[in-house]
Scaffold this motif. Sequence first.
Motif, mmCIF file in Angstrom:
data_model
loop_
_atom_site.group_PDB
_atom_site.id
_atom_site.type_symbol
_atom_site.label_atom_id
_atom_site.label_comp_id
_atom_site.label_asym_id
_atom_site.label_seq_id
_atom_site.Cartn_x
_atom_site.Cartn_y
_atom_site.Cartn_z
ATOM 1 N N VAL A 297 0.797 -1.674 -0.036
ATOM 2 C CA VAL A 297 -0.029 0.240 0.142
ATOM 3 C C VAL A 297 1.005 1.231 0.053
ATOM 4 C CG1 VAL A 297 -1.934 1.579 1.294
ATOM 5 C CG2 VAL A 297 -2.082 -1.394 1.600
ATOM 6 N N VAL A 298 0.607 2.310 -0.964
ATOM 7 C CA VAL A 298 1.086 3.806 -0.859
ATOM 8 C C VAL A 298 -0.192 4.257 -0.767
ATOM 9 C CG1 VAL A 298 3.482 2.937 -2.652
ATOM 10 C CG2 VAL A 298 0.797 2.831 -3.892
ATOM 11 N N SER A 299 0.195 5.579 -0.199
ATOM 12 C CA SER A 299 -0.624 6.530 0.759
ATOM 13 C C SER A 299 0.049 7.805 1.050
ATOM 14 C CB SER A 299 -1.387 6.049 1.697
ATOM 15 O OG SER A 299 -0.716 5.848 2.671
ATOM 16 N N GLY A 300 -0.794 9.054 0.748
ATOM 17 C CA GLY A 300 -0.433 10.384 1.606
ATOM 18 C C GLY A 300 -1.717 10.770 0.835
ATOM 19 N N VAL A 301 -1.128 12.530 1.292
ATOM 20 C CA VAL A 301 -2.141 13.511 0.953
ATOM 21 C C VAL A 301 -1.645 15.034 0.168
ATOM 22 C CG1 VAL A 301 -2.910 15.408 2.613
ATOM 23 C CG2 VAL A 301 -2.887 12.981 3.166
ATOM 24 N N PHE A 302 -2.473 15.251 -0.058
ATOM 25 C CA PHE A 302 -2.172 16.045 -1.181
ATOM 26 C C PHE A 302 -2.936 17.918 -0.805
ATOM 27 C CE2 PHE A 302 -0.799 12.716 -5.184
ATOM 28 C CZ PHE A 302 0.239 13.787 -4.919
ATOM 29 N N THR A 303 -2.083 18.588 -0.629
ATOM 30 C CA THR A 303 -2.659 20.093 -0.441
ATOM 31 C C THR A 303 -2.116 21.311 -1.390
ATOM 32 O OG1 THR A 303 -1.082 21.068 0.617
ATOM 33 C CG2 THR A 303 -2.975 19.194 1.656
ATOM 34 N N LEU A 304 -3.036 22.035 -1.112
ATOM 35 C CA LEU A 304 -2.523 23.071 -1.899
ATOM 36 C C LEU A 304 -1.794 23.748 -1.512
ATOM 37 C CD1 LEU A 304 -6.372 25.110 -2.011
ATOM 38 C CD2 LEU A 304 -5.345 23.171 -4.047
ATOM 39 N N GLY A 305 -1.506 25.543 -1.891
ATOM 40 C CA GLY A 305 0.305 25.698 -1.045
ATOM 41 C C GLY A 305 -0.690 26.335 0.641
ATOM 42 N N ASP A 306 -1.821 26.730 0.596
ATOM 43 C CA ASP A 306 -1.598 27.266 1.723
ATOM 44 C C ASP A 306 -1.805 26.138 3.274
ATOM 45 O OD1 ASP A 306 -4.213 26.761 1.753
ATOM 46 O OD2 ASP A 306 -4.910 27.987 1.225
ATOM 47 N N GLY A 307 -2.105 24.379 2.663
ATOM 48 C CA GLY A 307 -2.604 23.609 3.285
ATOM 49 C C GLY A 307 -3.545 22.778 3.604
#
Length: 749
Positions: free
Chosen positions: A338-348
């Motif tokens: 399993v690979v996973s993560g979180v993507f955010t905008l530049g402001d978090g």
Amino acid sequence: MNHRSYVRGSRHLHSAACAVALAVGTLTVPEVISPATAVAADCVDSTNVYALETEPGTARKDLSPRTLRKYVDFDPQGGGANGPLLRTEYTATVPYGTKVVSLGGGQFYLFSKTGVRLYRDATAEGGSLLTFVAEYNTDPAVWMGYEKIFAVSGRLWTIDKNGLLKGFMDGRVLLGKRTFNPAPGMPSETDPLVKEIRDAWDVWSAGGRVYTLTSGTVKEYAPTGLFGSGPLTSKVRATGLVDAVQAWGPGRGTVYTVTRPTDHSGIVRGYTGDDALASSNPDVMSGLYVEEVLSETPNCLAPASDGKPVVGAPVDDSDVPPAPVEPETDAGAEGPQVVSGVFTLGDGEPAAGMGVLIEAVDPTAQAAGGSPLPALGTAVTAADGSWSFTLPDELPGPVDAMAAENGGALNVTATAAGTTSAGVPMIGVDYNTAAPAGQGGDSRISAFGVAAGGERHTTQLIPAAVPGAAFRVPTAGQEASTYAAQEAASSVGPERPSPVWQADNGILGDNHNPYLVEGVDVRSDRVMPYASGTCYTLKSFVASQIAYTVVAEGHAHWDTYATVDYDSKLSTAVDVAVSAGGNWKGSGSVSLGSSTGQATGFTSQGPYFGRELQVPIQYNKYKHTYYCGGIAKSSYQSISAARYSIPPGGPVAKLGRDVRWKDGASKFNASPKANRAYIIPGGYFQLAKGKSSKFAGAVSAFGVSLGATTTYDREHKQRITAGKRTNARHDIWGQKDRLSGNPGLFFSF
């Protein structure tokens, strides 16, 4: 326990010397410390040393703040051969522009344009390193005009720009201020040897004698005649100290030198001898980034004690348990597939509803013309920006071969891309690692250890370059001026992580804003994903270089010895840096598990040892173009580790930076009690499971500093062996967990 603690009083401390450039600023008041061991009626076995430090990477050294820090020398008689020179946390933050002279006994004259004042070191009573004592009724401009000011047996010697020598001593108190009187019995003001002292690189005094360092030569000067009023005599005490730029002496028989502060090596070497000086310890400590050193000089020095040296608060290790045999099994995680993560905008804020493209990565590929990354599948970010992807049980043959060549670990990228409403291309790239099922049990366990271990990266979308954009190519001189280059040149491992953003052509200012595009800040702009057709990434090789990379540390403080093994195969995950036009940002990591064919490390180093182990790894720079629906949408660059590669004529591995500052009494006192244990005399403890703590600034590649983490196993270990002394315990502690868990690294006291 039999612990040594450093000199706290001043009754035995007399003249020490040298003018330095600093001014009083904010003071730091640390904890009270315990008294010194009395050795003889007028002798001490430890002395105080004060250093005016400069911070590596400072752009304007002549205008930047300084730190005056207190050190303790636990073997001044032996020149560091039998005891360490330890850094304390007693500091004063000081700007440039004022001359400071050590009078001895923890007292300092400060000469500035606004006046002349006397301060003392009051840390022994819980006070400040520079505590005000008195002000002097004298013209400060006169004192600022002297080229040299130093103390000899309680008197101030001054040399002006014409080379004339004058002497002064404390006078009476007048209207609440002290005065200076001319000192009787001084050598002639026109003595020809005074010019040598004036032109010397460094000047200090001990036992009524004056010493100089110039071009690798140490000379001693002694006044003659009644009360020292006759001409000076001189003799050479040492020659050939070609890398020494500064020096000091705690007594007539000992001299310490500091090497090359301009490249931030700051290595302290010890020399002893009643006549000609001989090397006593070529590596007393590293990282003394100094402009000047001011040392106490007691009446009498005694041999070093065999107790454990203590700097700071008294140590209580009465409830410390014996060390376990070895750590328990690794903590569980989601699973190696399993690979996973979180993507955010530049402001978090979460980047929700973004398509995530999962592709396999071969970190060794060098196809100059470019080739598409093998696609593994897709995911979509949830409302909180999170995503997850499970590798299929069966992978295409070339992808499975990538994992097999990499010890069972498969490196993948997760890419989220789109545009703002104003048409600015944005991209987020997260490098991650998994272990395909087809690699077999042992390989998957090993690969999973090297991989992120179930950790979820949080990756910000950043402005991307337009397709076909020209990326800058820094010159060698520009790369040499970067944060990464200066960190690599340091002889001491960093205390803090590398900056989030780095330039490969210099050092970024504090006000750097990577989200400023044509004058508009896009960090909070909504990003709309590309909606047209299949997406893929075209990867083109740009360049490669070999850089020595930190893969392990060994620690051995008092009466202990360190061993580090790093054999047969790589077992390290190294950060990947991504640039979408100019500057660089960390973006996950690649795990390296390929065979090296080499066994390397170090054995039985110590005591008072703490060093990194570095191995040569090849780094590749790539250009990536992101396509959707057959149309190039954006581009970026990456820097990633590839393989173990020995440069022609280079070492298979080498000792890296000094990390002894992580050991000792003050660090032990600050450690969680649950993480502590002790080793029986003649016993040992080793880490052969789990992951190391992250090594900040592990490597400088293409002008960018990257971190690294190593997995311990049968071939990759950190070990400490205790000596046979029984007058104190050999204490160790884990950095991030108890020693029977997953401590990452362990340290020594």
